[in-house]
Scaffold this motif. Structure first.
Motif, PDB file in Angstrom:
ATOM      1  N   ARG A  16       2.921  39.147 -58.380  1.00 24.07           N
ATOM      2  CA  ARG A  16       3.110  37.957 -57.537  1.00 24.07           C
ATOM      3  C   ARG A  16       2.990  38.319 -56.059  1.00 24.07           C
ATOM      4  O   ARG A  16       2.397  37.590 -55.289  1.00 24.07           O
ATOM      5  N   ALA A  17       3.501  39.488 -55.667  1.00 28.70           N
ATOM      6  CA  ALA A  17       3.428  39.923 -54.281  1.00 28.70           C
ATOM      7  C   ALA A  17       1.998  40.248 -53.890  1.00 28.70           C
ATOM      8  O   ALA A  17       1.605  40.056 -52.729  1.00 28.70           O
ATOM      9  N   ASP A  18       1.191  40.726 -54.830  1.00 37.79           N
ATOM     10  CA  ASP A  18      -0.210  41.022 -54.520  1.00 37.79           C
ATOM     11  C   ASP A  18      -1.019  39.755 -54.283  1.00 37.79           C
ATOM     12  O   ASP A  18      -2.069  39.791 -53.643  1.00 37.79           O
ATOM     13  N   LEU A  19      -0.551  38.612 -54.743  1.00 36.41           N
ATOM     14  CA  LEU A  19      -1.277  37.354 -54.555  1.00 36.41           C
ATOM     15  C   LEU A  19      -1.110  36.792 -53.133  1.00 36.41           C
ATOM     16  O   LEU A  19      -1.929  36.005 -52.687  1.00 36.41           O
ATOM     17  N   VAL A  20      -0.077  37.208 -52.437  1.00 35.32           N
ATOM     18  CA  VAL A  20       0.187  36.688 -51.095  1.00 35.32           C
ATOM     19  C   VAL A  20      -0.631  37.502 -50.102  1.00 35.32           C
ATOM     20  O   VAL A  20      -0.545  38.724 -50.064  1.00 35.32           O
ATOM     21  N   THR A  21      -1.428  36.809 -49.271  1.00 32.86           N
ATOM     22  CA  THR A  21      -2.245  37.477 -48.266  1.00 32.86           C
ATOM     23  C   THR A  21      -1.784  37.057 -46.869  1.00 32.86           C
ATOM     24  O   THR A  21      -0.922  36.187 -46.712  1.00 32.86           O
ATOM     25  N   TYR A  22      -2.417  37.637 -45.872  1.00 36.84           N
ATOM     26  CA  TYR A  22      -2.026  37.293 -44.502  1.00 36.84           C
ATOM     27  C   TYR A  22      -2.388  35.844 -44.172  1.00 36.84           C
ATOM     28  O   TYR A  22      -1.762  35.209 -43.330  1.00 36.84           O
ATOM     29  N   ARG A  23      -3.392  35.293 -44.817  1.00 32.75           N
ATOM     30  CA  ARG A  23      -3.767  33.897 -44.568  1.00 32.75           C
ATOM     31  C   ARG A  23      -2.697  32.933 -45.072  1.00 32.75           C
ATOM     32  O   ARG A  23      -2.541  31.847 -44.528  1.00 32.75           O
ATOM     33  N   ASP A  24      -2.000  33.325 -46.086  1.00 31.17           N
ATOM     34  CA  ASP A  24      -0.917  32.472 -46.587  1.00 31.17           C
ATOM     35  C   ASP A  24       0.293  32.493 -45.644  1.00 31.17           C
ATOM     36  O   ASP A  24       1.085  31.557 -45.640  1.00 31.17           O
ATOM     37  N   LEU A  25       0.412  33.553 -44.852  1.00 35.53           N
ATOM     38  CA  LEU A  25       1.588  33.686 -43.998  1.00 35.53           C
ATOM     39  C   LEU A  25       1.361  33.190 -42.567  1.00 35.53           C
ATOM     40  O   LEU A  25       2.284  33.187 -41.781  1.00 35.53           O
TER      41      LEU A  25
END
Length: 110
Positions: A16-25
């Protein structure tokens, strides 16, 4: 010494953590167009309330009397003016009576 449940949970959280990118943040884009948000509604309401308060103050200042009703000052008393009547004569005081002087008589004399 980890249980199979712990291993599966760690693997799920890592995936799940690998799915989050800088664009999401990154920050969200600001809203487009003119919207009536709470800020604008409060600004309009404060302007309307301020105008109503100003109108009420003007009405109170113009409609109320100048202050509490105070009676007119009373002039000090003075003697009344005489109009055409002759002055009334006042009687003159009588001269003091002279004391009567009697000579003392001896007792026994006629």
């Amino acid at each position: 010494m980890t249980s199979p449940v712990e291993e599966r949970l760690r693997a799920a959280l890592a995936a799940r953590a690998d799915l989050v990118t800088y664009r999401d943040l990154r920050r969200a884009a600001p809203p487009q167009g003119r919207r009536w948000g709470t800020h604008r509604v409060r600004a309009v309401a404060s302007v309307v309330l301020g105008a109503a308060a100003a109108v009420a103050a003007v009405c109170v200042l113009t409609l109320l009397p100048d202050g509490p009703a105070t009676p007119d000052p009373v002039l000090p008393a003075r003697t009344p003016a005489r109009t055409g009547a002759p002055p009334v004569p006042t009687p003159a005081p009588a001269p003091p009576a002279a004391p009567s002087v009697t000579s003392p008589r001896p007792v026994g004399s006629p």
